[in-house]
Every structure is written in structure tokens, then in C-alpha cells.
Design a protein around this motif. Structure first.
Motif, mmCIF file in Angstrom:
data_model
loop_
_atom_site.group_PDB
_atom_site.id
_atom_site.type_symbol
_atom_site.label_atom_id
_atom_site.label_comp_id
_atom_site.label_asym_id
_atom_site.label_seq_id
_atom_site.Cartn_x
_atom_site.Cartn_y
_atom_site.Cartn_z
ATOM 1 N N PHE A 153 10.341 -47.832 -41.642
ATOM 2 C CA PHE A 153 9.907 -46.488 -42.021
ATOM 3 C C PHE A 153 9.422 -45.658 -40.841
ATOM 4 C CE2 PHE A 153 8.978 -49.449 -45.531
ATOM 5 C CZ PHE A 153 9.890 -48.964 -46.456
ATOM 6 N N ILE A 181 14.075 -43.945 -37.590
ATOM 7 C CA ILE A 181 14.810 -43.029 -38.463
ATOM 8 C C ILE A 181 15.553 -41.998 -37.625
ATOM 9 C CG2 ILE A 181 14.524 -41.235 -40.220
ATOM 10 C CD1 ILE A 181 12.268 -42.952 -41.387
ATOM 11 N N MET A 216 4.643 -34.868 -26.512
ATOM 12 C CA MET A 216 3.365 -35.541 -26.251
ATOM 13 C C MET A 216 2.400 -35.392 -27.429
ATOM 14 S SD MET A 216 3.386 -37.072 -23.331
ATOM 15 C CE MET A 216 1.702 -37.255 -22.781
ATOM 16 N N ILE A 221 9.185 -43.280 -37.716
ATOM 17 C CA ILE A 221 9.951 -42.060 -37.449
ATOM 18 C C ILE A 221 10.914 -42.251 -36.284
ATOM 19 C CG2 ILE A 221 8.098 -41.116 -35.992
ATOM 20 C CD1 ILE A 221 9.889 -38.745 -38.151
ATOM 21 N N THR A 260 1.920 -48.124 -33.975
ATOM 22 C CA THR A 260 2.456 -49.152 -34.869
ATOM 23 C C THR A 260 3.190 -48.493 -36.030
ATOM 24 O OG1 THR A 260 0.496 -50.418 -34.325
ATOM 25 C CG2 THR A 260 1.847 -51.275 -36.082
ATOM 26 N N TRP A 261 2.676 -47.368 -36.468
ATOM 27 C CA TRP A 261 3.312 -46.627 -37.559
ATOM 28 C C TRP A 261 4.592 -45.958 -37.075
ATOM 29 C CZ3 TRP A 261 5.419 -45.287 -41.664
ATOM 30 C CH2 TRP A 261 5.517 -43.991 -42.172
ATOM 31 N N ILE A 262 4.542 -45.308 -35.933
ATOM 32 C CA ILE A 262 5.730 -44.621 -35.421
ATOM 33 C C ILE A 262 6.858 -45.617 -35.120
ATOM 34 C CG2 ILE A 262 6.603 -43.314 -33.418
ATOM 35 C CD1 ILE A 262 3.930 -41.838 -33.394
ATOM 36 N N TRP A 285 2.333 -43.092 -22.681
ATOM 37 C CA TRP A 285 1.982 -41.832 -23.361
ATOM 38 C C TRP A 285 0.553 -41.430 -23.011
ATOM 39 C CZ3 TRP A 285 -1.401 -41.498 -27.880
ATOM 40 C CH2 TRP A 285 -1.431 -40.223 -28.467
ATOM 41 N N MET A 318 -1.644 -54.165 -31.234
ATOM 42 C CA MET A 318 -0.243 -54.025 -31.642
ATOM 43 C C MET A 318 0.465 -55.346 -31.880
ATOM 44 S SD MET A 318 0.984 -50.770 -29.391
ATOM 45 C CE MET A 318 2.559 -50.311 -30.060
ATOM 46 N N ASN A 363 7.332 -48.560 -36.563
ATOM 47 C CA ASN A 363 7.658 -49.442 -37.690
ATOM 48 C C ASN A 363 9.180 -49.530 -37.846
ATOM 49 O OD1 ASN A 363 8.341 -49.743 -40.724
ATOM 50 N ND2 ASN A 363 6.257 -50.515 -40.558
ATOM 51 N N PRO A 372 12.180 -38.406 -43.504
ATOM 52 C CA PRO A 372 10.764 -38.037 -43.395
ATOM 53 C C PRO A 372 10.585 -36.521 -43.393
ATOM 54 C CG PRO A 372 11.542 -39.209 -41.441
ATOM 55 C CD PRO A 372 12.721 -38.964 -42.286
ATOM 56 N N VAL A 425 -2.766 -48.035 -33.289
ATOM 57 C CA VAL A 425 -2.527 -47.978 -34.731
ATOM 58 C C VAL A 425 -1.486 -46.899 -35.046
ATOM 59 C CG1 VAL A 425 -3.588 -47.463 -36.956
ATOM 60 C CG2 VAL A 425 -4.790 -48.899 -35.330
ATOM 61 N N ILE A 426 -1.600 -45.735 -34.386
ATOM 62 C CA ILE A 426 -0.626 -44.658 -34.611
ATOM 63 C C ILE A 426 0.770 -45.104 -34.189
ATOM 64 C CG2 ILE A 426 0.006 -42.291 -34.018
ATOM 65 C CD1 ILE A 426 -2.947 -41.753 -33.413
ATOM 66 N N TRP A 442 1.772 -36.427 -36.096
ATOM 67 C CA TRP A 442 2.336 -37.328 -37.096
ATOM 68 C C TRP A 442 1.231 -38.108 -37.814
ATOM 69 C CZ3 TRP A 442 6.317 -36.721 -39.653
ATOM 70 C CH2 TRP A 442 7.009 -37.749 -40.282
ATOM 71 N N PHE A 475 0.543 -46.703 -45.080
ATOM 72 C CA PHE A 475 0.393 -46.010 -43.800
ATOM 73 C C PHE A 475 -0.385 -44.705 -43.929
ATOM 74 C CE2 PHE A 475 3.908 -48.778 -42.460
ATOM 75 C CZ PHE A 475 3.315 -49.264 -41.325
ATOM 76 N N SER A 504 -7.330 -43.486 -39.089
ATOM 77 C CA SER A 504 -7.172 -43.078 -37.691
ATOM 78 C C SER A 504 -7.721 -41.681 -37.461
ATOM 79 C CB SER A 504 -5.694 -43.095 -37.287
ATOM 80 O OG SER A 504 -5.133 -44.341 -37.578
ATOM 81 N N LYS A 564 19.651 -41.438 -37.184
ATOM 82 C CA LYS A 564 20.316 -40.133 -37.337
ATOM 83 C C LYS A 564 21.263 -39.874 -36.180
ATOM 84 C CE LYS A 564 18.409 -38.133 -41.057
ATOM 85 N NZ LYS A 564 18.464 -39.455 -41.675
ATOM 86 N N MET A 596 -3.488 -44.063 -41.575
ATOM 87 C CA MET A 596 -3.540 -42.854 -40.742
ATOM 88 C C MET A 596 -4.774 -42.013 -41.092
ATOM 89 S SD MET A 596 -1.260 -42.942 -38.486
ATOM 90 C CE MET A 596 -0.997 -44.706 -38.421
ATOM 91 N N LEU A 630 7.185 -43.099 -47.375
ATOM 92 C CA LEU A 630 8.264 -44.079 -47.261
ATOM 93 C C LEU A 630 9.643 -43.484 -47.551
ATOM 94 C CD1 LEU A 630 6.477 -47.132 -48.904
ATOM 95 C CD2 LEU A 630 6.577 -46.494 -46.511
ATOM 96 N N LYS A 686 -6.242 -51.947 -40.153
ATOM 97 C CA LYS A 686 -4.800 -52.041 -39.938
ATOM 98 C C LYS A 686 -4.326 -53.467 -40.215
ATOM 99 C CE LYS A 686 -1.401 -52.935 -36.782
ATOM 100 N NZ LYS A 686 -1.285 -53.839 -35.658
#
Lengths: 280, 315
Positions: free
Chosen positions: B153, B158, A25, B155, B146-148, B187, B256, B150, A48, B143-144, A31, A245, A252, B162, A249, A44, A234
Motif C-alpha cells: 500500500f 504504487i 522533500m 505510495i 515505513t508507511w511510504i 532525506w 525500521m 510499504n 491513493p 515511522v513515516i 503524506w 496506517f 506521528s 504506474k 500517522m 488502502l 508502530k
């Protein structure tokens, strides 16, 4: 297995599971913070990194130049404090009137407050926009604040709490010659401190996180709150080949930081308040 | 009061009159306390509700100052041809979203409440962390995420790679975009519902569990035959509030996906916003608003009937 061992084992299992959930959570927030201090290349990377190899705090100054976050924050503070003060003052007076006052049609009028709680914001925003436009309040703080001046929920919650206070306290105050405003702010409000504090926090956080209404009544940077500013930033980056990013961030983090600090400082009240409010 | 009889009639009459006047003034002052709130509610809530209905009967376009009364034209547009296609789709998308969100809020909320039901200090800290997303602005969360999420890239992808899975287009595919939004809003929601369920669980008398465990019922049995049934009022509360909130979902979609790709996330409120403030079809937007409002009103009225004990008129 002895019962004690069993109990300890159970607790450990529960603890490990709970910790795993907590970490998951928390991860998006972690991150965000970690990305905000990474370099562009590190962000990038195919693999990571959970901890930045080098801290790049300049991301914050870069993003402050790309968008006026200082101004956004100031705007948000003005808007939030304005909404908070009005909702509380109008709410406290109204709650006193509905809980302790006596006048013709009191309980019927209170039904109007309950009815207003059912009206979704989205059902009235077009006429509301027209009123604000007619008053020439587009792109002003009045346009952001006044339509949010009254919260039916706040009146409802305060009234329920005021009702639970014995009338004898108010009578005693009256005999001592305290006026109405004194009765409210010297007797009722102090006796209902937990509710008032909770409501203050909830109102503040809700004000801070406003999005839909500001999106409609603001076009200019001069009054735009941070939630909108961040979304705009954004979008500005979204068209680029390589999105920055780390800088998004960083923005943010700037938007979130006040709420995170407030939450950590006052979490006892926030958590209790939510549990109480739902059970009322 | 009996003492008044000893006064001369004239004095007593005067005193009574003053008392009546005083009481009247007091009542008026009490009324003055609620007057501002009522005034604001009339101007800012009740008048706009009726005005929305009126606008929905006109051909008004936000940019023009003229409007003509057109009767139910906007409603006819909604129920036929292109209007109906979009309307139908946006209803479907909104209900899909609401279904997923309510399911997550209730199921995960209850499971988390059971897991975090421990009074120790460490659990209290962990609970607060799980609860925190509830108070983070939806737009920042969006916004957060959107990054996670993506595709190249992010996470999450990725991590999935794995584990040997293929990359997933979260936000750019009409198949997954709605689910991506549910990830964000879920969430944010589960910490809150966990807290509500937890206070429900705490309200269950300990004797029930003690009796059950004397009868040899295991933890799972206790959970399904004591906790779950006794939580049904709480569950209903969560169901109703989450349902209404989910029907009104907007921010996460706006930030988003902007309703896309290919209208896959064009929920009702986003469509209203788009009709009114992007296409400037104010009349049409208002028609959707009116139907949406009537639906929510009906839903609230129905649930109030079901849960009469949750109504607090008497105070």
C-alpha cells in the motif's frame, strides 16, 4: 535573445526545478498529515488520493486511546526542558570560566571539554547505564536528564562567542560593582543573544528527538518520551493483518507537531544558527 | 602602584596581602564556574570510557552481579568463529551505509546548494522546507517512511507500478533494506548539507565569477572550476561529520528493520545494543564498543592532522 530575457528564463527554470525538489522533500510530511485524516478504506485504496474525500479527525482520539500520547508528550516536555535548562546554565557558567576567567590550568582543562566532544554516546552508554542503575534512576526523569546535563558542544560554542566580546565591557561592569553572576547574565549573555537563542533551539530540538538513551533507561510508560511511544505503537500495529496506517500517522502527527510549529516560528534563527555553527 | 610607596610599610604590606587574597578568591570563583561542567564530564564521559574498557575484559552478563576478569577473551571471540562472522558482516554493512550516506550528503548537498542559491524570498521559504526534515525526529521519520515504503500500500510502490515497474520489497528484502534506510537518512541529511554548502558558496568572492564570465566561462564551467574547488574545506567538514554520524547510525535501523532481514541492516551500534541489552552479553558488547571507539578516535585524529586549520584551540 536579449540578456534580460535570458536572465528571466534562467530564473524561471531555476525556480521550477527548486519548486519540484521542495515538493519532493515536503512530500513525506504532507503524506503523513493527509494519511492521518483518511478513513481506513481510503488509506488502502489501490489508487491513493492526494486529498482525503472525507476528513476523519477521530483517528486522533482513537490513537490517543491506543497509546497515552498526552502522557508521552508531557514526559517529553519535562525531559527536554530539564536537559535544555541544565545544558544552558552549566554551559554558560563553564563558557564564562573558560573564556574570561583566570585560574591555574584553564586552557588545559578546556582540552578536556574538547576531548569529550569526540567521545560518541555509544562508547559509554553501558557504564552510564550502570551508574544510573546504581543510583536507582531507571525509569525516572533524573535518569533521562542528568546524563545529558552537560553538552561539550554547547560549552565550546558559547566559549567561542564569549571570547569575541571585548574584556572592557566586563571591566566596566566590575567597576560598577556588578558581581560575577551579574556580569554573565547582564552583560555576556545579552551581548551573545543570537548564539544563546540558537543553542536553546538546537538543544530543545535535540532533547525532543532523543531516542537511544531513553530506550535504554526506561521500561515504563510513566516516563517514556514520545519518540519511543510512537515506535512502540508502530510495532504494536505491525503484527496485525491490516495495519492501521491512518492511526499510526495520527500518532506521528502528534509526535511531530510541536517541532514543526517551533521550526516554522523560529526558522530564521535555526537556519542562521546552523550556518554559523558550522563555520566557527 | 607608585602611591603605595607613600604608605607606611606595615599598611602597604597589609594592603598587598588583601589584594593577593582578593585575587586568589576571584580565581577560585572563576574556577567554580567551570567546576560543575568538569565534574559532570569526568563522571559521565571520562570515567565511563575507562570503565567500558574494563568491562570488556570481563565475562559480565548484565543480569548477574558477579563478573570475572577474563583478559582478552571477548576480543578473541570477536576475531574468531561466529563472533567474527557477525562482526565482519556488521562492519561491512556499516561501511556500505556510510559510503552511500556520505555520497548522498555531499553530491546532492552541493547540487541543491547550487540550485537554491538565490536570495529571493520565495527561495528562502523553499530552502527552509528542504531543511526541515533535519529537525524531525529520526524515529518519527522512520515511522513515516515505513508507511511510504510499504510493499502493498506504500505510495512509492504504487507510483512505481504506474510507471510500469514491478513492486519492490523495500524493508522485507535483505537486498533493499539498507537502501530503504539510506532513503530516510538521506532525506533528513541533504537539507542540512545544502545549508552548509550554501554558506560556503556565499563566502566565495563575487569577483571570481565576474572575472570568469568576462573570460567567457559558462555557468557549468564556473561551477566546476570555481565553486567546487573553493568548496573543498566545506566538503571536508561535511565528509568528516557525516562519516562519524553515519558510523553511529542506530535509530532508523531500530525502528525500521531491527537489524534484519537476515542481519542485512545490523550496523555496529545496533549490534552493540543487541549484544548488551537483548542478549545481555555486556562484556562482549563492551569489547565492540572499545574497538569502535578506538576506530573513531583514530579517524578523528587523522582528519585533525589533515585539517589542522579547522582546530580551534587558540580561540
Amino acid at each position: 535573445m536579449s540578456p534580460l530575457v535570458k536572465k528571466r528564463l534562467f530564473f524561471s527554470l531555476q525556480f521550477i526545478l527548486a519548486l519540484a525538489v521542495t515538493l519532493i522533500m515536503m512530500f513525506p510530511i504532507y503524506w503523513m498529515f493527509i494519511t492521518s485524516v483518511k478513513s481506513q478504506q481510503e488509506v488502502l485504496q489501490a489508487v491513493p488520493t492526494l486529498w482525503p474525500s472525507q476528513f476523519h479527525f477521530e483517528n486522533f482520539s482513537v490513537v490517543m486511546k491506543a497509546a497515552p500520547f498526552g502522557l508521552y508528550t508531557k514526559n517529553t516536555i519535562i525531559m527536554t526542558v530539564g536537559i535544555m535548562v541544565l545544558q544552558l546554565v552549566i554551559g554558560i557558567f563553564a563558557a564564562y570560566g573558560f573564556a574570561k576567567g583566570s585560574f591555574w590550568g584553564r586552557d588545559k582543562m578546556f582540552l578536556l571539554v574538547l576531548g569529550a566532544m569526540m567521545v560518541p554516546h555509544q562508547a559509554i552508554f553501558i557504564p552510564l547505564y550502570l551508574i544510573v542503575a546504581k543510583l536507582k534512576w531507571i525509569d525516572t526523569f533524573a535518569g533521562l536528564i542528568i546524563p545529558n546535563a552537560v553538552s561539550a558542544y554547547a560549552i565550546f560554542l558559547l566559549r567561542q562567542t564569549f571570547k569575541s566580546i571585548n574584556d572592557n565591557y566586563l571591566e566596566a561592569g566590575r567597576i560598577d560593582g556588578i558581581g560575577r553572576i551579574g556580569l554573565i547574565f547582564k552583560i555576556l549573555v545579552p551581548m551573545c543573544k543570537p548564539t544563546v537563542i540558537t543553542l536553546t533551539i538546537i538543544t530543545f530540538i535535540n532533547g525532543w528527538n532523543q531516542y537511544f538513551w531513553p530506550l535504554i533507561v526506561t521500561n515504563k510508560e510513566t516516563v517514556r518520551p514520545i519518540t519511543l511511544g510512537l515506535a512502540k505503537l508502530k510495532r504494536a500495529y505491525a503484527g496485525l493483518e491490516v495495519q492501521n496506517f491512518n492511526e499510526i500517522m495520527a500518532g506521528s502527527v502528534l509526535a511531530i507537531l510541536p517541532i514543526v510549529i517551533l521550526f516554522i516560528a523560529l526558522q530564521k534563527y535555526v537556519v542562521k544558527g546552523v550556518a554559523n555553527a558550522s563555520l566557527k | 602602584m607608585e602611591k603605595e610607596n607613600q604608605l607606611s610599610p606595615a599598611v602597604s604590606k597589609q594592603a598587598n596581602k588583601r589584594l593577593t587574597n582578593y585575587r586568589k578568591a576571584e580565581k577560585f570563583k572563576d574556577f567554580l564556574c567551570v567546576a560543575p561542567s568538569l565534574l559532570f564530564l569526568f563522571v559521565l564521559t571520562y570515567y565511563p570510557v575507562f570503565n567500558s574498557f574494563y568491562i570488556s575484559l570481563t565475562d559480565w552478563n548484565l543480569l548477574k552481579s558477579t563478573k570475572h576478569f577474563k583478559g582478552f577473551d571477548n576480543y578473541k571471540w570477536l576475531f574468531a568463529g561466529t563472533g567474527w562472522d557477525t562482526f565482519k558482516d556488521s562492519i561491512r554493512v556499516t561501511f556500505e551505509y556510510t559510503f552511500l550516506e556520505v555520497l548522498i550528503a555531499i553530491v546532492i548537498g552541493i547540487l541543491l546548494a547550487a540550485l537554491f542559491n538565490n536570495m529571493s524570498k520565495s527561495f528562502s521559504i523553499m530552502r527552509s522546507i528542504v531543511f526541515m526534515p533535519h529537525y524531525i525526529a529520526m524515529s518519527t521519520g522512520a515511522v513515516i517512511f515505513t508507511w511510504i515504503l510499504n510493499t502493498d500500500f506504500g505510495i512509492l510502490n504504487i507510483f512505481l507500478e504506474k510507471l510500469g515497474f514491478a513492486k519492490i520489497e523495500w524493508l522485507n528484502s535483505s537486498k533493499n533494506a539498507l537502501f530503504a534506510i539510506v532513503m530516510l537518512t538521506g532525506w533528513k541529511a541533504v537539507g542540512y548539507t545544502m545549508m552548509i554548502f550554501l554558506s560556503g558558496i556565499r563566502g566565495i568572492p563575487v569577483d571570481y565569477y565576474e572575472a570568469a564570465s568576462l573570460d567567457g566561462a559558462g555557468l557549468f564551467k564556473q561551477f566546476t572550476s570555481i565553486t567546487l574547488p573553493l568548496l573543498s574545506p566545506t566538503t571536508l567538514f561535511i565528509f568528516v561529520t557525516t562519516f562519524i554520524d553515519s558510523m553511529k547510525v542506530f535509530q532508523s535501523v531500530e525502528v525500521m528493520t531491527n537489524g534484519g532481514p537476515l542481519n542485512a541492516t545490523k550496523v555496529i551500534v545496533y549490534w552493540i545494543y543487541e549484544l548488551g541489552f537483548v542478549d545481555y552479553k555486556t562484556g562482549r558488547a563492551s569489547a565492540v564498543v572499545v574497538l569502535f571507539f578506538l576506530f573513531l578516535l583514530l579517524f578523528t585524529a587523522l582528519t585533525m592532522r589533515v585539517t589542522n586549520k579547522n582546530v580551534h584551540y587558540e580561540g
